[in-house]
Motif scaffolding. Structure first.
Motif, PDB file in Angstrom:
ATOM      1  N   UNK A  34       0.870  -1.184   0.000  1.00  0.00           N
ATOM      2  CA  UNK A  34       0.000   0.000   0.000  1.00  0.00           C
ATOM      3  C   UNK A  34       0.902   1.226   0.000  1.00  0.00           C
ATOM      4  N   UNK A  35       0.842   2.000  -1.075  1.00  0.00           N
ATOM      5  CA  UNK A  35       1.724   3.153  -1.232  1.00  0.00           C
ATOM      6  C   UNK A  35       1.087   4.373  -0.564  1.00  0.00           C
ATOM      7  N   UNK A  36       1.840   4.974   0.363  1.00  0.00           N
ATOM      8  CA  UNK A  36       1.333   6.118   1.127  1.00  0.00           C
ATOM      9  C   UNK A  36       2.204   7.333   0.813  1.00  0.00           C
ATOM     10  N   UNK A  37       1.624   8.357   0.234  1.00  0.00           N
ATOM     11  CA  UNK A  37       2.353   9.565  -0.160  1.00  0.00           C
ATOM     12  C   UNK A  37       2.293  10.604   0.951  1.00  0.00           C
ATOM     13  N   UNK A  38       3.463  10.917   1.494  1.00  0.00           N
ATOM     14  CA  UNK A  38       3.543  11.899   2.582  1.00  0.00           C
ATOM     15  C   UNK A  38       4.163  13.179   2.017  1.00  0.00           C
ATOM     16  N   UNK A  39       3.354  14.247   1.958  1.00  0.00           N
ATOM     17  CA  UNK A  39       3.807  15.524   1.381  1.00  0.00           C
ATOM     18  C   UNK A  39       3.687  16.619   2.439  1.00  0.00           C
ATOM     19  N   UNK A  40       4.692  17.489   2.471  1.00  0.00           N
ATOM     20  CA  UNK A  40       4.764  18.462   3.567  1.00  0.00           C
ATOM     21  C   UNK A  40       4.448  19.902   3.167  1.00  0.00           C
ATOM     22  N   UNK A  41       4.109  20.131   1.901  1.00  0.00           N
ATOM     23  CA  UNK A  41       3.833  21.505   1.470  1.00  0.00           C
ATOM     24  C   UNK A  41       5.076  22.345   1.270  1.00  0.00           C
ATOM     25  N   UNK A  42       6.277  21.746   1.412  1.00  0.00           N
ATOM     26  CA  UNK A  42       7.541  22.459   1.215  1.00  0.00           C
ATOM     27  C   UNK A  42       8.353  21.838   0.087  1.00  0.00           C
ATOM     28  N   UNK A  43       8.650  20.542   0.240  1.00  0.00           N
ATOM     29  CA  UNK A  43       9.374  19.864  -0.842  1.00  0.00           C
ATOM     30  C   UNK A  43       8.509  19.785  -2.093  1.00  0.00           C
ATOM     31  N   UNK A  44       7.224  19.597  -1.893  1.00  0.00           N
ATOM     32  CA  UNK A  44       6.257  19.597  -3.005  1.00  0.00           C
ATOM     33  C   UNK A  44       5.109  20.546  -2.673  1.00  0.00           C
ATOM     34  N   UNK A  45       4.464  21.099  -3.679  1.00  0.00           N
ATOM     35  CA  UNK A  45       3.379  22.061  -3.410  1.00  0.00           C
ATOM     36  C   UNK A  45       2.048  21.378  -3.109  1.00  0.00           C
ATOM     37  N   UNK A  46       2.081  20.446  -2.179  1.00  0.00           N
ATOM     38  CA  UNK A  46       0.855  19.773  -1.758  1.00  0.00           C
ATOM     39  C   UNK A  46       1.087  19.223  -0.350  1.00  0.00           C
ATOM     40  N   UNK A  47       0.005  18.974   0.345  1.00  0.00           N
ATOM     41  CA  UNK A  47       0.071  18.554   1.745  1.00  0.00           C
ATOM     42  C   UNK A  47      -0.852  17.353   1.905  1.00  0.00           C
ATOM     43  N   UNK A  48      -0.335  16.266   2.502  1.00  0.00           N
ATOM     44  CA  UNK A  48      -1.220  15.092   2.645  1.00  0.00           C
ATOM     45  C   UNK A  48      -1.379  14.677   4.096  1.00  0.00           C
TER      46      UNK A  48
END
Ligand code: DX5
Ligand code: ZN
Length: 220
Positions: A34-48
């Motif tokens: 199960x692939x879980x995408x963790x985004x921080x709003x800094x490295x990528x322009x999205x937050x999860x």
């Protein structure tokens, strides 16, 4: 080692209002990870999502978690997610000054370390780290969002990476993430890819099991 493409549905395209239903659906459809995408709003322009959401997912899941960090400050996030005992944690090489140290730290937790490469990043940058890695994640879109167009330079990258892995007699797996569907899965397999991450293709399909099955193609 299985002789077919392994399939890791990306929860980013699940219905977060019905997350339990969707996690159960992909597990019942026999996904491999199960692939879980963790985004921080800094490295990528999205937050999860963080561990507050991933912890209940880990309790429902009957398949191992594959955590893909798209963040600054990787070490902080590794420490945050390690207690959930995922199978893999991957971090981006573009955002890490001390990748060798972080790989060791992930392995000390009993988790398989992986490095992710953006579409522009060179496999030469991780070549000396390959013996320490259980997996390399090659991005076939720019990280940040589901449903983007597949970038086909990943075929060449995977082919070259597989050659290096074989020459070094390693067992490092290659995972490809972004825009994966039944349209490119054959060429990905032929390029040496072991694990296909797929979000929108699986979750927007009429039948999740059929979509997953269509990616589980056999190696020759
Ligand atoms: C993008 C994520 C991917 C994404 C893939 O940054 O890393 O895992 O969910 O989604 P699709 O398969 O829709 O491109
Ligand atoms: Zn991902």
């Amino acid at each position: 080692m299985t002789n077919r493409m392994l399939v890791a549905p990306s929860l980013l395209s699940a219905d977060f209002g019905n997350l339990e239903r969707d996690v159960r659906a992909i597990c019942e459809a026999d996904c491999d990870l199960i692939h879980v995408d963790v985004m921080d709003g800094h490295f990528v322009p999205n937050l999860t999502i963080g561990p507050v959401v991933v912890e209940p997912i880990s309790r429902i899941a009957t398949r191992p978690l594959d955590i893909h960090l798209m963040v600054q400050n990787n070490t902080f996030f590794v420490e945050l997610f390690a207690p959930l005992k995922p199978k893999y944690i991957s971090f981006h090489i573009e955002e890490e000054k001390h990748p060798h140290r972080l790989i060791s730290k992930i392995r000390e937790y009993g988790i398989s370390p992986a490095i992710a490469l953006n579409p522009h990043s060179r496999i030469e940058d991780i070549e000396y780290l390959l013996p320490e890695l259980d997996m390399v994640l090659l991005m076939s879109v720019n990280p940040g969002f589901g449903g983007q167009k597949f970038i086909s330079n990943v075929y060449d990258k995977a082919t070259r990476l597989k050659k290096i892995i074989r020459e070094k007699k390693l067992s490092t797996l290659i995972e490809v993430d972004g825009g994966v569907s039944n349209k490119n899965i054959n060429e990905l397999l032929n390029s040496g890819v072991d694990i296909a991450v797929s979000g929108s293709y699986i979750f927007k399909s009429q039948n999740i099991k059929q979509a997953i099955d269509s990616l589980k193609i056999e190696k020759n």
